[in-house]
Write a protein that holds these residues in place. Structure first.
Motif, PDB file in Angstrom:
ATOM      1  N   THR A 134     -22.081  -8.620 -43.317  1.00 24.91           N
ATOM      2  CA  THR A 134     -21.989  -9.264 -44.632  1.00 24.91           C
ATOM      3  C   THR A 134     -22.025  -8.204 -45.738  1.00 24.91           C
ATOM      4  O   THR A 134     -21.323  -8.334 -46.748  1.00 24.91           O
ATOM      5  CB  THR A 134     -23.155 -10.269 -44.789  1.00 24.91           C
ATOM      6  OG1 THR A 134     -23.051 -11.203 -43.721  1.00 24.91           O
ATOM      7  CG2 THR A 134     -23.102 -10.993 -46.121  1.00 24.91           C
ATOM      8  N   SER A 135     -22.842  -7.171 -45.535  1.00 28.72           N
ATOM      9  CA  SER A 135     -22.939  -6.118 -46.550  1.00 28.72           C
ATOM     10  C   SER A 135     -22.154  -4.873 -46.129  1.00 28.72           C
ATOM     11  O   SER A 135     -22.287  -4.403 -44.997  1.00 28.72           O
ATOM     12  CB  SER A 135     -24.407  -5.726 -46.752  1.00 28.72           C
ATOM     13  OG  SER A 135     -24.464  -4.510 -47.465  1.00 28.72           O
ATOM     14  N   PRO A 136     -21.370  -4.326 -47.059  1.00 30.17           N
ATOM     15  CA  PRO A 136     -20.640  -3.086 -46.724  1.00 30.17           C
ATOM     16  C   PRO A 136     -21.583  -1.903 -46.545  1.00 30.17           C
ATOM     17  O   PRO A 136     -21.180  -0.858 -46.050  1.00 30.17           O
ATOM     18  CB  PRO A 136     -19.716  -2.883 -47.925  1.00 30.17           C
ATOM     19  CG  PRO A 136     -20.372  -3.610 -49.051  1.00 30.17           C
ATOM     20  CD  PRO A 136     -21.102  -4.777 -48.431  1.00 30.17           C
ATOM     21  N   TYR A 137     -22.850  -2.071 -46.952  1.00 29.05           N
ATOM     22  CA  TYR A 137     -23.813  -0.962 -46.839  1.00 29.05           C
ATOM     23  C   TYR A 137     -24.574  -1.001 -45.519  1.00 29.05           C
ATOM     24  O   TYR A 137     -25.338  -0.114 -45.214  1.00 29.05           O
ATOM     25  CB  TYR A 137     -24.795  -0.989 -48.023  1.00 29.05           C
ATOM     26  CG  TYR A 137     -24.063  -1.067 -49.348  1.00 29.05           C
ATOM     27  CD1 TYR A 137     -23.156  -0.065 -49.700  1.00 29.05           C
ATOM     28  CD2 TYR A 137     -24.226  -2.151 -50.201  1.00 29.05           C
ATOM     29  CE1 TYR A 137     -22.435  -0.145 -50.886  1.00 29.05           C
ATOM     30  CE2 TYR A 137     -23.513  -2.238 -51.391  1.00 29.05           C
ATOM     31  CZ  TYR A 137     -22.615  -1.227 -51.719  1.00 29.05           C
ATOM     32  OH  TYR A 137     -21.908  -1.307 -52.874  1.00 29.05           O
ATOM     33  N   SER A 138     -24.405  -2.099 -44.745  1.00 32.73           N
ATOM     34  CA  SER A 138     -25.074  -2.201 -43.444  1.00 32.73           C
ATOM     35  C   SER A 138     -24.286  -1.403 -42.396  1.00 32.73           C
ATOM     36  O   SER A 138     -23.092  -1.149 -42.571  1.00 32.73           O
ATOM     37  CB  SER A 138     -25.138  -3.659 -42.985  1.00 32.73           C
ATOM     38  OG  SER A 138     -25.834  -4.444 -43.922  1.00 32.73           O
ATOM     39  N   ALA A 305     -33.709  -2.388 -33.376  1.00 32.15           N
ATOM     40  CA  ALA A 305     -32.261  -2.600 -33.207  1.00 32.15           C
ATOM     41  C   ALA A 305     -31.567  -2.414 -34.565  1.00 32.15           C
ATOM     42  O   ALA A 305     -32.101  -2.817 -35.594  1.00 32.15           O
ATOM     43  CB  ALA A 305     -32.009  -4.006 -32.677  1.00 32.15           C
ATOM     44  N   VAL A 306     -30.368  -1.812 -34.541  1.00 30.90           N
ATOM     45  CA  VAL A 306     -29.667  -1.589 -35.814  1.00 30.90           C
ATOM     46  C   VAL A 306     -29.049  -2.886 -36.337  1.00 30.90           C
ATOM     47  O   VAL A 306     -28.692  -2.972 -37.512  1.00 30.90           O
ATOM     48  CB  VAL A 306     -28.591  -0.485 -35.722  1.00 30.90           C
ATOM     49  CG1 VAL A 306     -29.209   0.868 -35.423  1.00 30.90           C
ATOM     50  CG2 VAL A 306     -27.532  -0.842 -34.699  1.00 30.90           C
ATOM     51  N   CYS A 307     -28.911  -3.868 -35.481  1.00 28.55           N
ATOM     52  CA  CYS A 307     -28.271  -5.109 -35.900  1.00 28.55           C
ATOM     53  C   CYS A 307     -28.813  -6.276 -35.078  1.00 28.55           C
ATOM     54  O   CYS A 307     -28.928  -6.175 -33.854  1.00 28.55           O
ATOM     55  CB  CYS A 307     -26.759  -4.969 -35.692  1.00 28.55           C
ATOM     56  SG  CYS A 307     -25.787  -6.342 -36.282  1.00 28.55           S
TER      57      CYS A 307
END
Ligand code: PEP
Ligand code: MN
Length: 340
Positions: A134-138, A305-307
């Motif tokens: 959802t976020s381009p910064y993730s 976890a990164v995601c």
């Protein structure tokens, strides 16, 4: 339109019917079932005289198909579709467990999880290399390096891999992937679906978070119309007014799809729940409802976890859940739900 043929149709008459339909630019999909052979007609069938076909010696019955999806329609193909991936059979009464992390993070991580989920009965390894965030910064995924690591995990375990494609331009990189996942956000990326229809790899088509059954089946139809009939449908929760869960798991999708289509039905309880504790609580409902399989996020260190850590279960939990799901699947096979 579908044409139901008599038991052993005369070959010459069948060939002349096929030629006649080809002249009229009608695409014919032949489905040889256990009891009958069905010709599924796709194209401008409004111009075809059904009475003329009904009158043929080799024809048992002719029916118009009202639904806009044809190849995906169970009327076109009464038997369940079974997809074989590196020896793993998906559909046709089996229970497939696909498991692994949301995202590939390192070689150690993906290989360790692959070994654990395999030992617990998973037959497909999941892991995202390209992530739709959802976020381009993730974290956006490891990209092609992530695909390489998935292949290493496959070599180590023999498990086929399923991973998400985001754009048709990535197709060359997916040449050695076993199942291509189309994510919820891309369910109506029609150009992507068309391209996936012109190649042979099986597709795991996730339901868009606001998509109706018909819209979802029409997306499957895009892939199938191109010639690729190896499509699985994955319910992953839809967006409703409820905010406690990440999405609302639509269990009703299983019996409805079972009726409408012959394609394998997979449930993703992880993206529906959004909470790890809820995954083992909801997964059995998928099996009880008759799903062909589940795709479950498993991580060996969910807190880091990164995601999607909050919805990832640990390998030990997956192990216990897998045993429970297989036992339930056996029970359901012996005790079918009564029908009305
Ligand atoms: C995923 O499988 O990690 C994923 C992003 O799923 P969905 O497209 O269902 O959100
Ligand atoms: Mn995820």
């Amino acid at each position: 339109m579908i044409v139901i043929l008599k038991k052993i149709p005369n070959e010459a008459q069948l060939a002349s019917l096929m030629d006649w339909l080809a002249e009229k630019n009608i695409d014919v999909h032949k489905s040889i079932g256990t009891s009958t052979t069905i010709l599924g007609l796709v194209g401008d069938t409004a111009a075809i005289d059904a009475d003329l076909i009904s009158a043929l010696d080799i024809v048992e019955d002719v029916k118009r198909v009202q639904e806009p999806y044809k190849h995906a329609n169970r009327k076109f193909h009464p038997d369940d579709t079974v997809i074989n991936v590196r020896g793993a059979q998906i559909g046709g009464g089996t229970l497939t467990l696909m498991a692994g992390p949301c995202s590939v993070e390192s070689e150690e991580q993906i290989v360790a999880i692959a070994k654990q989920v395999k030992a617990s009965g998973a037959t497909v390894l999941r892991g995202g290399a390209f992530k739709p965030r959802t976020s381009p910064y993730s974290f956006q995924g490891m990209g092609t390096r992530g695909l390489e690591l998935l292949k290493i995990a496959r070599e180590e375990t023999g498990l086929p891999i399923v991973t998400e494609i985001m754009d048709a331009e990535q197709l060359p990189d997916f040449a050695d992937v076993d199942i291509i996942q189309v994510g919820a956000r891309n369910m109506q990326n029609f150009d992507l679906l068309k391209r996936l229809g012109r190649q042979e790899k099986p597709i795991l088509l996730k339901r868009g978070m606001c998509a109706t059954y018909e819209e979802w089946l029409m997306s499957a139809e895009y892939v199938m119309a191109g010639g690729n009939h190896n499509v699985m449908l994955c319910e992953r929760g839809i967006r409703t007014f409820e905010t406690y869960t990440r999405n609302t798991l639509d269990i009703g999708a299983v019996p409805v799809l079972r009726k409408l289509t012959h394609l394998p039905i997979i449930i993703d309880p992880s993206h529906a729940a959004g909470k790890a504790w809820l995954v083992p609580q909801t997964a059995p409902a998928a099996v009880a409802a008759g799903a062909d399989g589940l795709i479950i996020e498993v991580h060996n260190d969910p807190a880091h976890a990164v995601c999607d850590g909050p919805q990832s279960i640990r390998p030990e939990t997956f192990d216990a859940l897998s045993k429970h799901l297989h036992a339930l699947h056996d029970f359901m096979a012996e005790n079918p739900v009564p029908t009305v």
